[in-house]
Enzyme design. Structure first.
Site: not given
Lengths: 210, 98
Positions: A119-120
């Site tokens: 989930s960068c």
């Protein structure tokens, strides 16, 4: 569905305390490592709380400020596209170790951001990611059928516009530079920033119109 | 480490299934694209994940893939793309021009 809710399996009660049995291995490990770090004097509970508070205080308003400046200042926009990290620092936004790549929407190209592996997210500019950004359906589908996903967000991209998905798999973080809406010539930078939503900076939506 | 590939060069992602922490998504392995930019040199995350230094740093690229190349049944406009960051050890020269 039955109205009777007296069955025996446990439900997570969002208002209740965590059930120790419900903690995952990683939650237990995090707690153990945290207490060890405090015990050894490497961190304090107050320092951890302050870091969490600083993280929670970041909002998409930071990203909106950057984009509004780019809309009114072509030289700034050029610097932002050339080196996103340096251009944000220029506005006093601390980027830490983040390498920011800014991708520009044009009449020919629409950009959208995802991290398929985890989930960068450009947290320094947008704060914490929304739940849907971290969800498996978004992460798996937006690289597979981006136009269908955008449609479900209410965003229609014409067939003669290229959709460009950016999968942040490694050390870069991404911000979409949306197109300035028509009819905003009279607006100042602050009024422009109010049109720039979080979702338009991820690329699943367009900015508001005045 | 000097980057082995140049911007605009056609590259292919190796197809491999090594165990461990890998930052090359499965869906792009074996696919071909074009180097969009060179991001600089970074420690290898496949080593960092296990507490090792990940040195020497290696070049990281952004590679642009056309979606119909990634998904043969893609039904959107053929110019649609996905850009992905890929470390040099996952890339090889593409057989043919993309």
């Amino acid at each position: 569905m039955s109205e009777d809710h007296s069955h025996s399996h446990p439900h997570a009660d969002p208002a209740g305390p965590d059930e120790p049995a419900m903690l995952t291995d990683y939650q237990l490990m995090e707690g153990a490592v945290r207490e060890l770090l405090v015990e050894k004097g490497i961190l304090t509970h107050a320092a951890i709380r302050e870091a969490v508070e600083a993280m929670d205080a970041r909002t998409p308003a930071q990203g909106a400020r950057v984009v509004a400046r780019a809309w009114v200042d072509p030289a700034y926009k050029a610097r932002l596209l050339e080196n996103g990290t340096a251009a944000c620092e220029e506005l006093g936004i601390s980027m830490g170790p983040t390498h920011l790549v800014v991708v520009e929407n044009t009449p020919e190209v629409h950009n959208v951001i995802v991290c398929t592996l985890c989930s960068c997210y450009p947290r320094m500019l947008l704060g914490l990611p929304p739940d849907w950004y971290k969800s498996k359906p978004y992460r798996s589908r937006v690289v597979r059928e981006p136009r269908a996903v955008l449609h479900e967000f209410g965003t229609e991209i014409a067939d003669n516009v290229t959709v460009r998905v950016h999968d942040s798999t490694a050390d870069m973080r991404y911000l979409v530079l949306p197109r300035r809406p028509a009819g905003t010539d009279v607006l100042d930078e602050a009024a422009l920033a109010a049109l720039i939503t979080r979702d338009s900076l991820i690329g699943v939506a367009l900015p508001r119109t005045p | 480490m000097r980057p082995r590939f140049a911007v605009g060069e056609a590259v292919a992602v190796r197809f491999a299934e090594p165990p461990g922490h890998i930052r090359t998504p499965f869906y792009i392995r074996g696919r071909s694209g074009v180097v969009e930019r060179i991001c600089g040199a970074f420690a290898n995350p496949e080593e960092l994940a296990y507490g090792r230094p990940g040195k020497p740093e290696e070049p990281l690229y952004r590679v642009r893939f056309e979606l119909p190349e990634v998904w043969p049944d893609y039904d959107g406009p053929t110019r649609d793309t996905v850009d992905i960051e890929i470390y040099e050890h996952w890339l090889e020269k593409a057989d043919t021009d993309v």
